[in-house]
Every structure is written in structure tokens, then in C-alpha cells.
Enzyme design. Sequence first.
Site, short mmCIF file in Angstrom:
data_model
loop_
_atom_site.label_atom_id
_atom_site.label_comp_id
_atom_site.label_asym_id
_atom_site.label_seq_id
_atom_site.Cartn_x
_atom_site.Cartn_y
_atom_site.Cartn_z
N SER A 249 -23.63 92.00 -79.45
CA SER A 249 -22.10 92.00 -79.02
C SER A 249 -21.40 91.37 -79.79
CB SER A 249 -22.00 91.00 -77.63
OG SER A 249 -20.79 90.80 -77.46
N TYR B 193 -22.36 83.14 -73.24
CA TYR B 193 -22.90 84.56 -73.49
C TYR B 193 -23.26 85.04 -74.92
CZ TYR B 193 -22.55 89.86 -73.72
OH TYR B 193 -23.01 90.85 -74.03
N LYS C 4 -26.59 85.86 -77.21
CA LYS C 4 -26.85 87.07 -78.08
C LYS C 4 -27.47 86.73 -79.40
CE LYS C 4 -26.53 90.44 -74.88
NZ LYS C 4 -27.42 91.30 -74.75
#
Length: 329
Positions: free
Chosen positions: A118, A142, A146
Site C-alpha cells: 500500500s 495499517y 504493510k
Amino acid sequence: MGKVVLVTGGAGYIGSHTCKRLSLAGYLPVVYDDLRRGHADFVKWGPLVRGDILDTESLMFALKRYSPDAVIHFAAYAYVGESFHDPLSYYRNNVAGTLSLLQAMKSSAVQNIVFSSSCAVYGLASTDNIKEEHPHSPISLYGRTKSLAESMLQDFNYAYGLRSVSLRYFNAAGADPEGEIGEHHDPETHLIPLLLDVAAGRRSHIDIYGNDYPSEDGTCIRDYVHVADLADAHVRAMEKLLRGNSAASYNLGSGHGHSVMQLVRAVERVTRVKITVRITPRRPGDSHRLVCDPSRARAELQWRPEFSSLEDMLDHAWHWHRKRFNVLR
Ligand code: UDP
């Protein structure tokens, strides 16, 4: 039978579109998904193995049974806001889950993996159009998960020769142009489906998370890219791995930025419904601008997005949204 690909999280939004594209390209996509956030009716192009990404034994069983040539790994939690409140689930699913998959692949001698990463790994970018070399400095939990998973892939490449490609998506948008699958999260937190919910009369208004950012209208800038084009990039990246290339990362986006308010106006044009907006405080973890430089994917994957206009993305998304939620408008 053609080549087999194990697609973790293949019952989700980008995963299911990738399965369709794999099938069109002659591969058999085997979906591995626990269906907690995925949809059984999105699995249309190959078998479903229902299992948890943390269940290494079950992954090994699936790898043994189907002997895939490659794995495409989507299974993860993907809400920026939620990630701050539930670090346990995010580290478990996104970090420990990836480790569980890599362990199963190592034991089963499956050597190729395309990883769903991402633009959140970049955090507060120091340039207008982000290149892959930009340092990772995630500002959301988040994004951190990643980035950690990408590091694991590099370490597995160095130590065990695992071949991997990390695809860093900017903002996935739209739906299958034929209307078979689309975006459906529960709970929904993403901008476009929420705006379409307002247009459909399923919500009264949209909350805009801050209008005091350094952009022309004060709202955040994002780079929206059609989900069918993302799916195409996965097949290209996987084929590059199968040809023996290893350890690369690619930004996937249009290279153009649109503000949240521009999205509101575009949804109004496509749906012909006036959207009621309410300005609320900023959301933790939001970067004010995330726009990519997609030139590496263009040069090395020969990736050329087919649907570059925001109107096309919203038109496909609106068509699917009305069908999915029985909207009469
Ligand atoms: N956004 C918003 N209201 C919402 C949902 C999102 O203003 O109800 C904004 C959010 O702050 C971001 C952009 O819309 O700037 C896209 O957010 P989304 O959650 O869709 O994707 P993200 O960029 O977090 O991956």
C-alpha cells in the site's frame, strides 16, 4: 489444466477482480479466504479453500493439494482508522499472517509471491509524485504492518531465495466493468462506496475528515486507480516472477491527484444526486497527499491503465452499487 495460483483474500475487493483477470489469462485461481471480510459470492473463477491465514497447517494443505506456481497474497485487514484501535488484530492478520504464509510456502517449496502492499507505507511523503525509492515512514498502524511485511519478503528473498513483488496500491476504485463484482466492505469506511451510499439514499450524508489540509480546497488528495487495472498489474507482476525475476516493488496509481471535494462533485455528476457533506476533524493516520509516480510499473511491467478517468471508475462503481444494494434510482 493451466497454471494454478493461490490467492489469499481472493474473496475480497481487489482479490476477486484479480481472480477474474487470472482466469481470463488462462490461470486457475484457488481462493484461500476465511470469509470473515470476504464474500463467498465473489469466488467465481476457481475453488474456495476456507481457512485462516494464521493457520499454517491449513495453508500447507492447500499448497500441497493444488501445487500452485505462485501465490498472490491479499488476506489482510485494511482500515486505516480501525488499525489504531485494534493493533492486536492488525499485527496478527497482516504481520503474523504473512509470516504464517511464508512459512507454509517455504515448507512446500512454493517460490513466487505477489504481495498486496500500500501507499500507506510512505506516510507523509516529501514529494508530489512518490517514487518507489521514497523512504518508508508510515503514519498509520495499517501502513506499518504493510511495511513490516515487505521487509519480511526481502529477508526471505536474501536467506531462502523466495521471489517476490510488492505492489503498492494508491486508492483502488471502481468495479468490474461487466458488473459481476465490486466493492463491498462491512463496515464500510472507504470514501467512494460511502459517497455512493449517500447517492443511493442509504446514508444521509458524508463526513469529510478535515478541510484544513494544504490543498486547494483544504481536503486530502489521493490517487484513484481502477480496480480492473490493479488486477491486470497483478497478473503482469506474477508473470514477471514466473520468468525468474525477483524482489521488486511497484507503485500502482494513475499519477494524478483528486481531492475529497473533487470526488464529491464527480459522484454528483455521475449519479445526478446532490451529496450532503459535513466537515469533521481530521482522521488520525491520513496523509494530506498520496499521489504516485507510476513510471516503474509502466516501464518494467508494461502496465497501461485502461480506465484512467474518474468518471469511468465512478460509473462502474455506481452500476455495481445499485445492483448489489437493490437501489432503484
Ligand atoms: N474520507 C473522508 N470521509 C470518509 C472516508 C474517507 O473524508 O468517510 C477521506 C479520507 O480522509 C482520505 C480519502 O477520503 O483522505 C480516502 O479515504 P479512504 O478511507 O477511502 O482510503 P485511504 O486513503 O484511507 O486508503
